[in-house]
Design a protein around this motif. Structure first.
Motif, PDB file in Angstrom:
ATOM      1  N   ALA A 109      49.396  37.553  46.947  1.00  0.00           N
ATOM      2  CA  ALA A 109      48.192  38.050  47.619  1.00  0.00           C
ATOM      3  C   ALA A 109      48.527  39.257  48.495  1.00  0.00           C
ATOM      4  CB  ALA A 109      47.569  36.936  48.455  1.00  0.00           C
ATOM      5  N   ILE A 110      49.623  39.174  49.221  1.00  0.00           N
ATOM      6  CA  ILE A 110      50.046  40.295  50.081  1.00  0.00           C
ATOM      7  C   ILE A 110      50.327  41.531  49.237  1.00  0.00           C
ATOM      8  CG2 ILE A 110      51.891  41.113  51.602  1.00  0.00           C
ATOM      9  CD1 ILE A 110      52.163  38.149  52.539  1.00  0.00           C
ATOM     10  N   GLY A 111      51.058  41.334  48.124  1.00  0.00           N
ATOM     11  CA  GLY A 111      51.386  42.465  47.264  1.00  0.00           C
ATOM     12  C   GLY A 111      50.153  43.134  46.687  1.00  0.00           C
ATOM     13  N   GLU A 112      49.186  42.325  46.241  1.00  0.00           N
ATOM     14  CA  GLU A 112      47.973  42.898  45.661  1.00  0.00           C
ATOM     15  C   GLU A 112      47.126  43.598  46.721  1.00  0.00           C
ATOM     16  OE1 GLU A 112      47.104  43.328  42.630  1.00  0.00           O
ATOM     17  OE2 GLU A 112      48.514  42.052  41.529  1.00  0.00           O
ATOM     18  N   ALA A 120      39.894  46.213  50.114  1.00  0.00           N
ATOM     19  CA  ALA A 120      40.251  46.358  51.522  1.00  0.00           C
ATOM     20  C   ALA A 120      39.499  45.373  52.406  1.00  0.00           C
ATOM     21  CB  ALA A 120      39.955  47.784  51.984  1.00  0.00           C
ATOM     22  N   GLY A 121      38.739  44.472  51.797  1.00  0.00           N
ATOM     23  CA  GLY A 121      37.958  43.497  52.558  1.00  0.00           C
ATOM     24  C   GLY A 121      38.837  42.571  53.374  1.00  0.00           C
ATOM     25  N   ARG A 122      38.204  41.797  54.226  1.00  0.00           N
ATOM     26  CA  ARG A 122      38.961  40.993  55.189  1.00  0.00           C
ATOM     27  C   ARG A 122      39.430  39.666  54.649  1.00  0.00           C
ATOM     28  NH1 ARG A 122      35.279  40.278  60.174  1.00  0.00           N
ATOM     29  NH2 ARG A 122      33.822  39.747  58.511  1.00  0.00           N
ATOM     30  N   ALA A 123      38.839  39.166  53.549  1.00  0.00           N
ATOM     31  CA  ALA A 123      39.149  37.814  53.100  1.00  0.00           C
ATOM     32  C   ALA A 123      39.407  37.808  51.597  1.00  0.00           C
ATOM     33  CB  ALA A 123      38.004  36.861  53.432  1.00  0.00           C
ATOM     34  N   VAL A 124      40.665  37.547  51.231  1.00  0.00           N
ATOM     35  CA  VAL A 124      41.083  37.566  49.836  1.00  0.00           C
ATOM     36  C   VAL A 124      41.874  36.298  49.546  1.00  0.00           C
ATOM     37  CG1 VAL A 124      42.513  38.752  48.109  1.00  0.00           C
ATOM     38  CG2 VAL A 124      41.165  40.090  49.742  1.00  0.00           C
ATOM     39  N   LEU A 125      41.603  35.691  48.397  1.00  0.00           N
ATOM     40  CA  LEU A 125      42.411  34.593  47.891  1.00  0.00           C
ATOM     41  C   LEU A 125      43.225  35.108  46.715  1.00  0.00           C
ATOM     42  CD1 LEU A 125      43.178  31.540  47.636  1.00  0.00           C
ATOM     43  CD2 LEU A 125      41.180  31.308  46.120  1.00  0.00           C
ATOM     44  N   GLY A 126      44.550  35.006  46.808  1.00  0.00           N
ATOM     45  CA  GLY A 126      45.422  35.310  45.682  1.00  0.00           C
ATOM     46  C   GLY A 126      45.808  34.008  45.010  1.00  0.00           C
ATOM     47  N   VAL A 127      45.751  33.981  43.685  1.00  0.00           N
ATOM     48  CA  VAL A 127      46.014  32.754  42.928  1.00  0.00           C
ATOM     49  C   VAL A 127      47.033  33.054  41.838  1.00  0.00           C
ATOM     50  CG1 VAL A 127      45.015  30.899  41.543  1.00  0.00           C
ATOM     51  CG2 VAL A 127      43.654  31.971  43.348  1.00  0.00           C
ATOM     52  N   GLY A 135      48.242  29.316  45.740  1.00  0.00           N
ATOM     53  CA  GLY A 135      47.233  30.138  46.388  1.00  0.00           C
ATOM     54  C   GLY A 135      47.763  30.745  47.665  1.00  0.00           C
ATOM     55  N   GLY A 136      47.245  31.918  47.988  1.00  0.00           N
ATOM     56  CA  GLY A 136      47.605  32.583  49.234  1.00  0.00           C
ATOM     57  C   GLY A 136      46.378  33.243  49.828  1.00  0.00           C
ATOM     58  N   LEU A 137      46.227  33.153  51.129  1.00  0.00           N
ATOM     59  CA  LEU A 137      45.036  33.646  51.813  1.00  0.00           C
ATOM     60  C   LEU A 137      45.339  34.866  52.671  1.00  0.00           C
ATOM     61  CD1 LEU A 137      43.586  30.215  52.963  1.00  0.00           C
ATOM     62  CD2 LEU A 137      42.421  31.811  51.423  1.00  0.00           C
ATOM     63  N   ILE A 138      44.493  35.863  52.574  1.00  0.00           N
ATOM     64  CA  ILE A 138      44.452  36.983  53.510  1.00  0.00           C
ATOM     65  C   ILE A 138      43.130  36.859  54.249  1.00  0.00           C
ATOM     66  CG2 ILE A 138      44.572  39.478  53.813  1.00  0.00           C
ATOM     67  CD1 ILE A 138      47.073  38.362  52.490  1.00  0.00           C
ATOM     68  N   ALA A 233      35.851  29.543  48.882  1.00  0.00           N
ATOM     69  CA  ALA A 233      34.904  30.535  49.394  1.00  0.00           C
ATOM     70  C   ALA A 233      33.969  29.932  50.424  1.00  0.00           C
ATOM     71  CB  ALA A 233      34.108  31.140  48.240  1.00  0.00           C
ATOM     72  N   ALA A 234      33.560  28.680  50.207  1.00  0.00           N
ATOM     73  CA  ALA A 234      32.686  28.023  51.174  1.00  0.00           C
ATOM     74  C   ALA A 234      33.390  27.822  52.510  1.00  0.00           C
ATOM     75  CB  ALA A 234      32.211  26.679  50.619  1.00  0.00           C
ATOM     76  N   MET A 235      34.705  27.649  52.468  1.00  0.00           N
ATOM     77  CA  MET A 235      35.487  27.465  53.694  1.00  0.00           C
ATOM     78  C   MET A 235      35.858  28.788  54.350  1.00  0.00           C
ATOM     79  SD  MET A 235      36.017  24.210  54.308  1.00  0.00           S
ATOM     80  CE  MET A 235      37.498  24.188  55.304  1.00  0.00           C
ATOM     81  N   CYS A 236      36.132  29.819  53.538  1.00  0.00           N
ATOM     82  CA  CYS A 236      36.770  31.035  54.067  1.00  0.00           C
ATOM     83  C   CYS A 236      35.947  32.303  53.907  1.00  0.00           C
ATOM     84  CB  CYS A 236      38.123  31.234  53.382  1.00  0.00           C
ATOM     85  SG  CYS A 236      39.285  29.891  53.658  1.00  0.00           S
ATOM     86  N   ASP A 237      34.747  32.226  53.305  1.00  0.00           N
ATOM     87  CA  ASP A 237      33.868  33.389  53.190  1.00  0.00           C
ATOM     88  C   ASP A 237      34.591  34.547  52.500  1.00  0.00           C
ATOM     89  OD1 ASP A 237      31.666  35.009  53.457  1.00  0.00           O
ATOM     90  OD2 ASP A 237      31.841  35.279  55.624  1.00  0.00           O
ATOM     91  N   LEU A 238      34.993  34.321  51.252  1.00  0.00           N
ATOM     92  CA  LEU A 238      35.866  35.254  50.537  1.00  0.00           C
ATOM     93  C   LEU A 238      35.146  36.517  50.083  1.00  0.00           C
ATOM     94  CD1 LEU A 238      37.825  32.795  48.209  1.00  0.00           C
ATOM     95  CD2 LEU A 238      38.632  33.839  50.342  1.00  0.00           C
ATOM     96  N   ASP A 239      35.890  37.636  50.117  1.00  0.00           N
ATOM     97  CA  ASP A 239      35.442  38.873  49.489  1.00  0.00           C
ATOM     98  C   ASP A 239      35.867  38.934  48.023  1.00  0.00           C
ATOM     99  OD1 ASP A 239      34.335  40.181  51.818  1.00  0.00           O
ATOM    100  OD2 ASP A 239      36.383  40.391  52.534  1.00  0.00           O
TER     101      ASP A 239
END
Length: 310
Positions: A109-112, A120-127, A135-138, A233-239
């Motif tokens: 997730a960090i690399g992507e 550039a959004g604030r909330a990303v899930l990398g899988v 999974g990794g959360l930004i 997404a329901a928990m973290c409001d993903l972009d």
């Protein structure tokens, strides 16, 4: 220009690279450790790329992990329990630099987010969909590692409470429904007959050719992944959700059933607004993210801020 060593520890393969400060992978190596001594393979893959001192080391690893001690207990490497991975890698480098460690999917997730497909959004899930599912959360533009360093363990989210047992001890985890080996097992049970290797790559090729059993395996996995993504997404409001790992090479064969699974679901608008995309960095995503962890320790202008150092 500073250089760091990046190490990516997966369920069946290890990779290592020397990475420059702009995210460029200067030299890279990857080795399979399945049915081999993982300690020896780790030493070999680091030796492949390391010709001298580096400024820092970043490690992305299958978990769970302890970022305080640098120990790991990957579910898919049974003989590594409380293995001192950070110390082991540090001993393989000539100048014993600082070592930063995080989950392999967190590093993806960090690399992507740094050099890849994540917005550039604030909330990303990398899988990562591979031997396992990680999974990794930004969140708010920063990696969220959690108090123990294990936040984002998507593969061990319960999808089917009455589902098959997982090696982690739980039942019906995402990993036993949607990992590459899980897809292969399901397809074989439905009568799929591989022509060469019974692996996810051949399964994806057969699905692309319209094989019914292969398509059914990807459909089941896509449905399970859709549930996990929308729940997160329901928990973290993903972009956005960015998917990587070996199975992600299947492209639309994987993405289409995920999107169909999401389309079948209702839910609140904010929990449905994210998009799903394949990562842009391929097999290098975890290495680039691990390098970002390392640069955070030694650069005055790092690509991110994190405290994942031991």
């Amino acid at each position: 220009m500073k250089r760091v060593l990046a190490v990516d520890v997966g369920g069946t393969k290890f990779a290592a690279a020397v990475v420059a400060q702009d995210g460029t992978v200067a030299i890279r190596s990857e080795r399979v450790h399945l049915d081999a001594d993982p300690d020896a393979v780790l030493a070999a893959v680091v030796a492949d790329v390391l010709a001298g001192p580096v400024d820092a080391v970043g490690i992305g690893t299958a978990g769970p992990l302890d970022p305080v001690t640098g120990t790991v207990s990957p579910v898919n490497i049974p003989n590594w329990r409380d293995f001192p991975l950070a110390d082991a890698v540090r001993r393989l480098t000539p100048n014993r630099p600082a070592v930063a460690i995080a989950g392999d999917a967190q590093c993806m997730a960090i690399g992507e987010c740094w050099r890849g497909a994540a917005p550039a959004g604030r909330a990303v899930l990398g899988v990562v969909v591979s031997t396992g599912v990680g999974g990794g959360l930004i969140l708010d533009g920063r990696p969220y590692l959690g108090p123990t360093g294990n936040a984002g363990q998507l593969g061990h989210m319960t999808i089917d409470p009455g589902g098959p047992p997982c090696p982690c001890g739980n039942l019906g985890c995402l990993e036993v429904l949607a990992s590459g080996p899980a897809m292969v097992r399901h397809a074989l049970a439905l009568g799929w007959t591989p022509r060469t290797a019974a692996d996810a790559a051949e399964l994806a090729a057969d699905a692309a050719r319209g094989n019914a059993a292969a398509l059914a395996a990807f459909d089941r996995a896509g449905e399970a992944l859709a549930v996990a993504f929308q729940t997160t997404a329901a928990m973290c409001d993903l972009d956005a959700v960015v998917v990587g790992g070996g199975v992600a090479a299947a492209g639309p064969v994987l993405l289409d059933p995920i999107r169909r699974g999401l389309a079948r679901r209702g839910g609140l608008a904010f929990a449905r607004r994210f998009d799903v995309r394949i990562g842009a960095l391929g097999r290098d995503a975890g290495l680039v993210g691990a390098a970002a962890l390392a640069f955070a320790q030694v650069s005055a202008d790092p690509p991110l801020r994190t405290e994942a150092v031991v």
